[in-house]
Structures are given as structure tokens and as C-alpha cells.
Design an enzyme around this catalytic site. Structure first.
Site, PDB file in Angstrom:
ATOM      1  N   HIS A 240      18.295  15.135  21.629  1.00  0.00           N
ATOM      2  CA  HIS A 240      18.212  15.314  20.176  1.00  0.00           C
ATOM      3  C   HIS A 240      16.781  15.219  19.643  1.00  0.00           C
ATOM      4  O   HIS A 240      16.323  16.087  18.890  1.00  0.00           O
ATOM      5  CB  HIS A 240      19.051  14.262  19.458  1.00  0.00           C
ATOM      6  CG  HIS A 240      20.481  14.238  19.894  1.00  0.00           C
ATOM      7  ND1 HIS A 240      21.184  15.380  20.188  1.00  0.00           N
ATOM      8  CD2 HIS A 240      21.342  13.217  20.080  1.00  0.00           C
ATOM      9  CE1 HIS A 240      22.422  15.043  20.537  1.00  0.00           C
ATOM     10  NE2 HIS A 240      22.535  13.746  20.488  1.00  0.00           N
ATOM     11  N   LYS A 331      19.643   1.418  18.427  1.00  0.00           N
ATOM     12  CA  LYS A 331      20.922   0.907  17.912  1.00  0.00           C
ATOM     13  C   LYS A 331      20.668  -0.416  17.217  1.00  0.00           C
ATOM     14  O   LYS A 331      19.682  -1.092  17.501  1.00  0.00           O
ATOM     15  CB  LYS A 331      21.868   0.643  19.085  1.00  0.00           C
ATOM     16  CG  LYS A 331      22.067   1.823  19.997  1.00  0.00           C
ATOM     17  CD  LYS A 331      23.144   2.700  19.487  1.00  0.00           C
ATOM     18  CE  LYS A 331      23.434   3.834  20.427  1.00  0.00           C
ATOM     19  NZ  LYS A 331      24.256   4.859  19.802  1.00  0.00           N
TER      20      LYS A 331
END
Ligand code: NAP
Length: 487
Positions: A240, A331
Site C-alpha cells: 500500500h 497499529k
């Protein structure tokens, strides 16, 4: 503004893995939205397939439940749901076995373009491609769509490419990176190549640096087993973030055709300079008040896998020599926010002595989520008497405000599936592009695996490890706050 709906030709779409999470949560709801918009022709056929032994009626019930679960009630009137389900049927096939293929062949129409969507584990891609070919189900104009992850390293990506290319040509293969289906990501190309405003400034003479941030506020609980084998580099950066970097850094293609665009993207990956060990920071989140540590989430107290990564990259070509690209993703960060910030250099001569302190400078900020849009940070005079004081303001454009909420609410999968049906490969990764990205990532991963380095810990809800802040500070720069509405 009302979205223009251009109907597509009748199609036969076979979804392998049609009972799985992705099919129920994204693919079939996405197809329903296109049906509701009037884009799906009356003759379209969607054939679900998986190992589960069920008939078409049971499959329709399963998908009806998925539509109810994943689509707002107001968006799915009962009669439309019923009409959509009429397009669906099911063929029971174990991808590794020999039964069911002839039934699938019978269900397909000779004159209709066939699309095979492999929403299954990549370990099944080769087996399915082979059986589609050997059973005479794949035709010369069929398309095959494969989900991520496309390989775990260069070797496995090459093996997947080889397996697919034995039975399908590259023009038939659609490798999904759903980031490329996001409206704002596609807008990067429109912004750069359909405006004359930015492109003259789009180089190292004018751009100080670029920051690409993809931050998530959740941890890896629930998918820890998969994630611990992968980490932020494989899960996010190699695919990505690399795609975002390519769209920002690529040269203008001569035409907007799939291969012209993808040729330019590959050149960016190939131009990446080797990355110094000191220019990469890997982190792992600690336990917090409301969450367990990364170790607990993955069930491995000795894990060396990163849940956060930041790095400084250089694109070695004439356009970008001297302009670093900073990438970070992780995260359990303070917010769920993704953006690209293009930070411009200061004017060459300052005519406002002592009036520019604390000024951050011009920046073009492209927000991918939330509130997709573009902000241009500009310096103006602070209003009022008291001399010539300067301040910075945001020239702000939210796509939802400018174009309408409903236009922006389309999921990436809706667009990508329709592109496959139309036969447009522009937003799909070509085989050499994926291999180039792995060829870049592999040595970096090998170096830290060999050093057996532990990622540095960071607090959940923070912006990542201190070391990542230092990576920027060394260059006299600062990361933008994650998720802050500050411009
Ligand atoms: P999943 O929930 O585990 O579903 C897997 C599907 O594959 C099920 O329909 C399963 O059907 C079928 N299947 C398994 N073995 C089979 C076999 N031997 N023959 C035929 N069908 C078989 O997985 P998923 O989350 O939907 O993910 C599917 C693919 O998309 C994976 O490659 C994943 O990496 C990728 N992906 C998923 C997401 C996501 O959000 N879920 C996001 C990005 C990419 P039976 O149970 O009936 O066998």
C-alpha cells in the site's frame, strides 16, 4: 453532484471463496451497490463457489444475511435485495479436487466474458488457475482476479506469477491492492496530471520532503497469527505505501493507459536508493490501559515482528535527488488516519525579517481517511493593525462537501470489480511491479532478520516510538501530528 453511471456489458463472474469473510463483507455488498446504482446489466450472472456443500438457495440466504449485516437498512430495500439475489447461484468445488468443474463450465455462457475472482488463500491460486484452464473453463478473453497478499517475498511472488502465467496472459491478470481503488488515491493522478498548478513545483527544487502516513488505532488482536508472520513491512509498506509513493513520485505517463501508468510506477520502485539501517525504525506496541501488548495479541513473547515502521527513502533520479520521502505505518496509534503531506521549501529570500518564526511552510496535504480531501497550507498576513504579522491558514477542500457524501461513500471494491468487468487494468498491480516491490523489500527484511533485532517498544495511543521522531528531527523536520485536524 450526481455520479454518472456507465452500465457495463453483461458478464459471468465466478467468486471462489464466496462463503468467506471478504466475499460476504466487501465483494458481494460492493456488487449490490453497483446493482442498486443501475450499473449491473440484467443479464449479469454471479456464481459463488467454495468447498461448503450447499445449493444456490442456501447460498442466496447466506448472502442475503451478509447484505443485511453489512449494508444500512435504508440502502437495501427488500425488492432490490431480492432482484439482486436472483443473479446469484452456487457451485460446490474443492479447489484441490476434480469435482464440480464441469458443473461450473455448464453454468457459464459461451459468448459472455468470464471473470474469476479468487477470494481464497494464495496457496490455492495455482490450483484454481490450472483447473480453469485444463477443464476448458478459462477462455482467451477471461479475467482472473487475485487477492492480497501477493507473495511473502520475491521468491514466493515469482512462484505465484509463474503459476498464473502458465494459464493466463498478463493482460488477463488483475492483482488487487484495494488502496488503488480509493477515490483519493486515484485523485492523486488527477491532481498531478490534470492541473497545471502543481506539476511545475513537483520536484526537489521546490519540495523539501514528503510524508506518507497510514496509521491505525487498533491492534492485531484476532489476526495475530497471520500478522506475526508478516509485520508492518510486508502487510502495509511493500504494497500500500509503496503504491502511494509511486503515485506521488512517478513521471507523467504519456497516456492514461494501464501499461503507461504502470511503466512509470515500476521506474519509481527501481529508482529507490538502498536504505541505511539507521533510516528505518521498527516498533512494537506495549500493553496499555485498554489493550494487551503486541506479544499478548500474537501469543508470542519472543516475537521480533514490527507493528510499526518508519523509514526515510530516497528516489534516485533527477526529479527527486535531495528530497527525502518519509513513510510510517503502525497499529495501536493515537488515531486512524492516512495522509500524504507534500512539504514545500521556504521561499528563496525572506523579505519579512523576524515575522516567519514558528512557520511550518507551505504544504499540500492529501487526506485519504478520514474526511478525504485536500488542504493547502498557506501563509497570509494576520488581519488587523499592528504591523505586518504573518500567519498560516488552511485552504481546505473536503471531497464529501465538494462532491456529495454519496459519491465518496463508495468502497474501493465496488470500483475495482467494475474495472475488472470493463477490462481496465490501470488500478491493478502488474507482475513486474509486485516483483520490483519485493526485490526492494527483501534485503531490508533479511538484514533485520539476520541481526535478530527486537523492535523498539511504543505506547499504545501514541504517535509511535521516540526513535521515529528522531528520524525526522535528524533532518531538521517534524512528523505531522497523527489524526490531528491541525493543518
Ligand atoms: P476466509 O474467510 O477464510 O474465506 C476463505 C474462503 O475460501 C471460504 O469461502 C472457503 O470456503 C474457501 N476455501 C477454502 N479452502 C478452499 C478450497 N480448498 N476450495 C475451495 N474453496 C476453499 O478468508 P477471507 O478473509 O475471505 O480472505 C480471502 C482472501 O482474501 C485471502 O487471500 C485473504 O488474504 C484476502 N484478503 C482478505 C481480506 C479481508 O478483509 N477478509 C482483506 C484483504 C485480502 P469453505 O469454508 O467452504 O471451504
Amino acid at each position: 453532484m450526481v455520479a454518472r453511471v456507465i452500465p457495463v456489458e453483461p458478464f459471468d463472474l465466478v467468486i471462489f471463496g464466496a462463503t468467506g469473510d471478504l466475499a460476504r463483507r466487501k465483494i458481494l455488498p460492493g456488487l449490490f451497490h453497483r446493482f442498486r446504482a443501475g450499473q449491473m446489466p440484467a443479464e449479469a450472472k454471479i456464481i459463488g463457489s467454495a468447498r461448503s456443500d450447499m445449493d444456490s438457495a442456501e447460498f442466496r440466504d447466506l448472502i442475503k444475511a451478509a447484505l443485511i449485516e453489512f449494508i444500512d437498512e435504508a440502502m437495501r430495500p427488500d425488492d432490490l435485495v431480492t432482484d439482486f439475489l436472483d443473479h446469484l447461484s452456487y457451485v460446490h468445488i474443492d479447489a484441490m479436487g476434480e469435482t464440480g468443474w464441469s458443473e461450473l463450465k455448464k453454468a457459464l455462457r459461451p459468448e459472455t466474458t468470464r471473470t474469476f475472482y479468487l477470494s481464497v488463500s494464495p496457496s490455492l491460486f495455482g490450483a484454481i488457475a490450472e483447473r480453469l484452464s485444463l477443464n476448458g473453463i478459462a477462455t482467451d478473453d477471461s479475467r482472473i482476479v487475485v487477492e492480497k497478499p501477493f507473495g511473502h517475498d520475491l521468491e514466493s511472488a515469482k512462484a505465484l506469477n509463474k503459476d498464473l502465467l502458465k494459464h493466463f496472459d498478463e493482460q488477463q491478470i488483475y492483482r488487487i491492492d484495494h488502496y488503488l481503488g480509493k477515490e483519493t488515491v486515484q485523485n492523486l493522478m488527477a491532481l498531478r496530471f490534470a492541473n497545471s498548478l502543481f506539476e511545475p513545483l513537483w520536484n526537489s527544487t521546490h519540495i523539501d520532503h514528503v510524508q506518507i502516513t497510514v496509521a491505525e488505532s487498533i491492534g492485531v488482536a484476532g489476526r495475530g497469527g497471520y500478522y506475526d508472520q508478516s509485520g508492518a513491512m510486508r502487510d502495509m509498506v511493500q504494497n500500500h505505501l509503496m503504491q502511494l509513493l509511486c503515485l506521488i513520485a512517478m513521471e507523467p505517463p504519456s497516456k492514461f493507459t494501464p501499461n503507461s501508468v504502470r511503466d512509470e510506477k515500476v521506474k519509481v520502485i527501481e529508482a529507490l536508493e538502498p536504505v541505511a539501517t539507521g533510516d528505518i525504525v521498527r516498533g512494537q506496541y506495549r500493553a496499555g490501559r485498554d489493550n494487551q501488548s503486541y506479544f499478548d495479541d500474537v501469543g508470542n513473547t519472543d516475537s521480533r515482528t514490527e507493528s510499526y515502521i518508519a523509514m526515510k527513502l530516497s528516489v534516485g533520479n533527477w526529479r527527486w535527488a535531495g528530497t527525502p520521502f518519509y513513510l510510517r505505518t503502525g497499529k495501536q496509534l493515537r488515531d486512524r488516519a492516512s495522509e500524504i503531506a507534500v512539504v514545500f521549501k521556504d521561499p528563496p529570500h525572506n523579505i519579512f525579517p523576524n515575522k516567519m518564526e514558528g512557520r511550518k511552510g507551505n504544504a499540500l496535504i492529501i487526506r485519504l481517511q478520514p474526511d478525504e480531501g485536500i488542504t493547502l497550507r498557506t501563509t497570509i498576513k494576520e488581519p488587523g493593525p499592528g504591523g505586518m504579522r504573518l500567519t498560516e491558514v488552511a485552504m481546505d477542500m473536503s471531497f464529501a462537501d465538494a462532491l456529495g457524501e454519496n459519491l465518496m461513500s463508495q468502497d474501493a471494491y465496488e470500483r475495482l470489480i467494475m474495472d475488472v468487468i470493463r477490462g481496465d487494468q490501470t488500478l491493478f498491480m502488474r507482475g513486474d511491479e509486485v516483483e520490483a516491490a519485493w526485490a526492494w523489500a527483501d534485503p531490508l527484511i533479511a538484514a533485520w532478520e539476520e541481526a535478530n533485532q527486537r523492535p523498539v517498544p511504543y505506547d499504545p495511543g501514541s504517535s509511535g516510538p521516540e526513535e521515529a521522531l528522531m528520524l525526522m528531527h535528524q533532518g531538521g523536520r517534524r512528523w505531522r501530528p497523527i489524526g490531528d485536524q491541525a493543518f
